[in-house]
Motif scaffolding. Structure first.
Motif, PDB file in Angstrom:
ATOM      1  N   SER A   1     -56.396 -25.208 -77.892  1.00  0.00           N
ATOM      2  CA  SER A   1     -57.840 -24.781 -78.055  1.00  0.00           C
ATOM      3  C   SER A   1     -58.430 -23.855 -76.972  1.00  0.00           C
ATOM      4  N   ASP A   2     -57.498 -23.587 -76.033  1.00  0.00           N
ATOM      5  CA  ASP A   2     -58.115 -22.432 -75.033  1.00  0.00           C
ATOM      6  C   ASP A   2     -57.868 -21.184 -75.451  1.00  0.00           C
ATOM      7  N   LEU A   3     -57.159 -20.934 -76.562  1.00  0.00           N
ATOM      8  CA  LEU A   3     -57.160 -19.713 -77.174  1.00  0.00           C
ATOM      9  C   LEU A   3     -58.070 -19.517 -78.449  1.00  0.00           C
ATOM     10  N   GLU A   4     -58.319 -18.045 -78.884  1.00  0.00           N
ATOM     11  CA  GLU A   4     -59.193 -17.767 -79.829  1.00  0.00           C
ATOM     12  C   GLU A   4     -58.743 -18.789 -81.141  1.00  0.00           C
ATOM     13  N   PRO A   5     -59.758 -19.291 -81.677  1.00  0.00           N
ATOM     14  CA  PRO A   5     -59.274 -20.272 -83.138  1.00  0.00           C
ATOM     15  C   PRO A   5     -59.035 -19.538 -84.177  1.00  0.00           C
ATOM     16  N   ALA A   6     -58.018 -19.874 -85.069  1.00  0.00           N
ATOM     17  CA  ALA A   6     -57.712 -19.022 -86.204  1.00  0.00           C
ATOM     18  C   ALA A   6     -57.473 -20.047 -87.431  1.00  0.00           C
ATOM     19  N   ILE A   7     -57.344 -21.205 -86.997  1.00  0.00           N
ATOM     20  CA  ILE A   7     -57.249 -22.432 -88.156  1.00  0.00           C
ATOM     21  C   ILE A   7     -58.450 -22.888 -88.643  1.00  0.00           C
ATOM     22  N   ASN A   8     -58.450 -22.974 -89.876  1.00  0.00           N
ATOM     23  CA  ASN A   8     -59.559 -23.536 -90.609  1.00  0.00           C
ATOM     24  C   ASN A   8     -59.472 -25.073 -90.636  1.00  0.00           C
ATOM     25  N   ARG A   9     -60.045 -25.715 -89.619  1.00  0.00           N
ATOM     26  CA  ARG A   9     -60.044 -27.009 -89.357  1.00  0.00           C
ATOM     27  C   ARG A   9     -60.469 -27.703 -90.361  1.00  0.00           C
ATOM     28  N   GLN A  10     -61.359 -27.306 -91.138  1.00  0.00           N
ATOM     29  CA  GLN A  10     -62.000 -28.080 -92.234  1.00  0.00           C
ATOM     30  C   GLN A  10     -61.246 -28.111 -93.245  1.00  0.00           C
ATOM     31  N   ASN A  11     -60.393 -27.150 -93.355  1.00  0.00           N
ATOM     32  CA  ASN A  11     -59.738 -27.227 -94.613  1.00  0.00           C
ATOM     33  C   ASN A  11     -58.432 -28.275 -94.458  1.00  0.00           C
TER      34      ASN A  11
ATOM     35  N   LEU B   1     -48.578 -38.460 -83.583  1.00  0.00           N
ATOM     36  CA  LEU B   1     -49.655 -37.308 -82.938  1.00  0.00           C
ATOM     37  C   LEU B   1     -49.004 -36.317 -84.009  1.00  0.00           C
ATOM     38  N   ILE B   2     -49.990 -36.074 -84.689  1.00  0.00           N
ATOM     39  CA  ILE B   2     -49.525 -34.503 -85.568  1.00  0.00           C
ATOM     40  C   ILE B   2     -50.161 -33.346 -84.941  1.00  0.00           C
ATOM     41  N   VAL B   3     -49.385 -32.612 -84.392  1.00  0.00           N
ATOM     42  CA  VAL B   3     -49.737 -31.256 -83.596  1.00  0.00           C
ATOM     43  C   VAL B   3     -49.884 -30.141 -84.396  1.00  0.00           C
ATOM     44  N   LEU B   4     -51.113 -29.371 -84.365  1.00  0.00           N
ATOM     45  CA  LEU B   4     -51.238 -28.252 -85.062  1.00  0.00           C
ATOM     46  C   LEU B   4     -51.553 -27.217 -83.959  1.00  0.00           C
ATOM     47  N   ASP B   5     -51.367 -25.812 -84.412  1.00  0.00           N
ATOM     48  CA  ASP B   5     -51.671 -24.897 -83.437  1.00  0.00           C
ATOM     49  C   ASP B   5     -53.098 -24.311 -83.862  1.00  0.00           C
ATOM     50  N   SER B   6     -54.111 -24.412 -83.016  1.00  0.00           N
ATOM     51  CA  SER B   6     -55.311 -23.965 -83.735  1.00  0.00           C
ATOM     52  C   SER B   6     -55.476 -22.410 -83.295  1.00  0.00           C
ATOM     53  N   SER B   7     -54.622 -21.894 -82.856  1.00  0.00           N
ATOM     54  CA  SER B   7     -54.740 -20.293 -82.520  1.00  0.00           C
ATOM     55  C   SER B   7     -53.950 -19.633 -83.799  1.00  0.00           C
ATOM     56  N   ARG B   8     -53.608 -20.355 -84.586  1.00  0.00           N
ATOM     57  CA  ARG B   8     -52.989 -19.766 -85.901  1.00  0.00           C
ATOM     58  C   ARG B   8     -53.528 -20.278 -87.205  1.00  0.00           C
ATOM     59  N   GLU B   9     -53.577 -19.543 -88.019  1.00  0.00           N
ATOM     60  CA  GLU B   9     -53.747 -20.143 -89.401  1.00  0.00           C
ATOM     61  C   GLU B   9     -53.054 -21.269 -89.846  1.00  0.00           C
ATOM     62  N   GLU B  10     -53.481 -22.218 -90.738  1.00  0.00           N
ATOM     63  CA  GLU B  10     -52.914 -23.377 -91.108  1.00  0.00           C
ATOM     64  C   GLU B  10     -51.693 -22.681 -92.199  1.00  0.00           C
ATOM     65  N   SER B  11     -50.567 -23.428 -92.235  1.00  0.00           N
ATOM     66  CA  SER B  11     -49.532 -23.091 -93.141  1.00  0.00           C
ATOM     67  C   SER B  11     -49.002 -24.509 -94.050  1.00  0.00           C
ATOM     68  N   PRO B  12     -48.516 -23.674 -95.248  1.00  0.00           N
ATOM     69  CA  PRO B  12     -48.357 -24.973 -96.266  1.00  0.00           C
ATOM     70  C   PRO B  12     -47.494 -25.927 -95.437  1.00  0.00           C
ATOM     71  N   GLU B  13     -46.424 -25.765 -94.411  1.00  0.00           N
ATOM     72  CA  GLU B  13     -45.752 -26.761 -93.659  1.00  0.00           C
ATOM     73  C   GLU B  13     -46.768 -27.654 -93.032  1.00  0.00           C
ATOM     74  N   ASP B  14     -47.881 -27.286 -92.403  1.00  0.00           N
ATOM     75  CA  ASP B  14     -48.838 -28.225 -91.948  1.00  0.00           C
ATOM     76  C   ASP B  14     -49.017 -29.315 -92.972  1.00  0.00           C
ATOM     77  N   PHE B  15     -49.612 -28.713 -94.201  1.00  0.00           N
ATOM     78  CA  PHE B  15     -49.953 -29.587 -95.009  1.00  0.00           C
ATOM     79  C   PHE B  15     -48.616 -30.393 -95.619  1.00  0.00           C
ATOM     80  N   GLN B  16     -47.486 -29.994 -95.808  1.00  0.00           N
ATOM     81  CA  GLN B  16     -46.587 -30.705 -96.065  1.00  0.00           C
ATOM     82  C   GLN B  16     -46.169 -31.958 -95.138  1.00  0.00           C
ATOM     83  N   LEU B  17     -46.441 -31.763 -94.064  1.00  0.00           N
ATOM     84  CA  LEU B  17     -46.091 -32.617 -93.037  1.00  0.00           C
ATOM     85  C   LEU B  17     -47.464 -33.772 -92.998  1.00  0.00           C
ATOM     86  N   LEU B  18     -48.377 -33.322 -93.484  1.00  0.00           N
ATOM     87  CA  LEU B  18     -49.695 -34.213 -93.253  1.00  0.00           C
ATOM     88  C   LEU B  18     -49.162 -35.182 -94.571  1.00  0.00           C
TER      89      LEU B  18
END
Ligand SMILES: Nc1nc2c(ncn2[C@@H]2O[C@H](COP(=O)(O)OP(=O)(O)O)[C@@H](O)[C@H]2O)c(=O)[nH]1
Ligand SMILES: [Mg+2]
Length: 458
Positions: A338-348, A306-323
């Motif tokens: 997902s209860d917080l204001e979204p900041a992540i670019n999910r599509q990205n 389960l690769i967890v991402l924080d949708s209330s923050r912008e994605e970072s290079p570390e997220d991509f590295q992990l993937l």
């Protein structure tokens, strides 16, 4: 394991501990004689009737003391579990009493059974093969109804029959190939195509069987699912939420989880070993660093991530590295918070991992967690088809693969245009593996390994 069948063996067959009833079982040539020496029927009969419960008393012959009242049941050979003379003595389920009954039985001439020795005798006496013996133990140890269903079918011989069918087809094939050898000039005209078709079908069938081990193992041992992600994305919160208990420590500070924690959860009867670990990325402490290294190793071996991402923050290079790092593992992307204001670019993120399944959850509020549970099963534990055979043991899988590779060799030789003789020789090599699979070919080491996993009394 002792292969002599001359001894009469005895053991308590019900589990250790106090219970309503407890059963002592005897098997071997003198089962009835010994039983009569320690248990006296209320209405003495010159011959004990077959398979009938007969009331009587457990008796210490020396002191003439009556220790308990119960029932004796006689299963004459060959209509018994072991195919030998067998007697069951049903007493009250007190360990002291049952052990005393065994002690008296040994004094009267029996020998204490080894673990699995009753089943071992059933095998030696040809009542069951090794696959069925394994299934009996699996049935006893089953932790889910799915597993019990499969094991019961196999105990009744479903997998053995399938293997016997494959063996028969291989022998037919050999006859076919050998006939074309013996009468090359006659119009027996067995086309290479015909042989090839049969081979391909068998190889397919064996491949299917061997692949079923993945499901079998998941069923038997459970699936390991590791929770990965940057630090502070909510891994431990998700871990606790899926466990439905506050197991891992959660704080707002990065680097809280330093080692990994493993706990079992059952989802729809499937055992999942869920692992929470230190966040990937920068570590703030040597212990955390070590935790990250261990976690990575564990993640490599896990059945799913389960690769967890924080949708209330912008994605970072570390997220991509992990993937990128775990691109070839079975995984689900979990967009948490997902209860917080979204900041992540999910599509990205999704664009970088085409085809990956994802879900939006809140570990804090519990939103979509049921959906995540279901997705975990769908992605990591392929559904079982009721009618299909499933292999539950690595031993069986290895042998099925050996059989398959012998046939593949035969096919390759056939394709190369080698003579029938060579083709037949390659195919014939599948037969010993079949013998080992069913236990027709005995190996002491394998037998010891299988039967030592049994309880005493089975
Ligand atoms: N709003 C919100 N906060 C969350 C959620 N999941 C975790 N958190 C918070 O995020 C912080 C880090 O959580 P933790 O589980 O320790 O993250 P970890 O480092 O990935 O294990 C804590 O303050 C949590 O309460 C969520 O779904 N929604
Ligand atoms: Mg944590």
């Amino acid at each position: 394991m002792n292969q002599t069948l001359e001894d009469t063996i005895i053991a308590v067959s019900t589990p250790a501990g106090h219970g309503g009833i407890g059963i002592v079982r005897l098997s071997g040539p003198d089962a009835v004689g010994i039983a009569r020496r320690i248990f006296s029927l209320k209405e003495p009969e010159p011959v004990i009737p077959d398979r009938k419960m007969c009331f009587g008393y457990l008796l210490d012959a020396e002191s003439r003391e009556t220790l308990d009242a119960g029932y004796l049941c006689y299963f004459p050979a060959p209509h018994s579990y072991t195919r030998e003379e067998t007697v069951e003595i049903h007493l009250h389920g007190s360990p002291v009493l049952l052990n005393e009954a065994v002690r008296l039985g040994i004094k009267a001439g029996a020998r204490l059974a080894h673990p699995g020795e009753f089943t071992f005798r059933a095998y030696l006496n040809g009542r069951i093969d090794i696959i069925q013996a394994e299934a009996i133990n699996d049935l006893i140890r089953a932790c889910s109804l799915d597993q019990a269903r499969i094991s019961f079918k196999q105990m009744e011989g479903s997998l053995s029959r399938k293997i016997a069918g494959i063996r028969e087809k291989i022998i037919e094939l050999l006859t076919l190939v050998e006939t074309s050898l013996e009468f090359p000039d006659e119009e027996v005209e067995i086309s290479t195509g015909q042989i090839k078709t049969v081979l391909l079908k068998l190889i397919g069938e064996l491949g299917h069987l061997s692949r079923s081990y993945e499901q079998g193992r998941a069923l038997l041992e459970g699936l390991t699912v590791a929770i990965l992600g940057k630090t502070n994305v909510g891994k431990s919160t998700l871990f606790n939420a899926l466990l439905e208990e506050e197991r891992a420590i959660v704080t707002p500070y990065p680097g809280t989880t330093r080692d990994f924690i493993r706990e079992n959860v059952r989802v729809d009867g499937v055992l999942i070993k869920l692992v929470d670990m230190a966040g990937f990325g920068q570590s703030s402490h040597p212990a955390e660093e070590e935790g990250i290294t261990r976690g990575q190793k564990l993640a490599e071996k896990a059945d799913g991530l389960l690769i967890v991402l924080d949708s209330s923050r912008e994605e970072s290079p570390e997220d991509f590295q992990l993937l990128k790092r775990f691109w070839n593992k079975k995984k689900l992307l979990v967009f948490n918070k997902s209860d917080l204001e979204p900041a992540i670019n999910r599509q990205n993120i999704l664009d970088s991992m085409p085809g990956v399944d994802w879900v939006e959850v809140s570990a804090l509020t519990g939103k979509n967690l049921d959906r995540l549970r279901k997705m975990m099963l769908d992605t990591f534990a392929p559904r079982l088809e009721r009618q299909e055979e499933i292999i539950l043991h690595e031993r069986q899988k290895v042998l099925v693969e050996n059989i398959k590779s012998s046939l593949e060799n035969g096919l390759e030789l056939l394709d190369e245009g080698s003579g029938e003789e060579l083709v037949a020789e390659a195919i014939r090599e599948a037969l010993p593996a079949i013998g080992q699979l069913t236990g027709e070919i005995k190996s002491q080491e394998v037998l010891d390994q299988i039967f030592s996993r049994f309880c005493i009394g089975k």
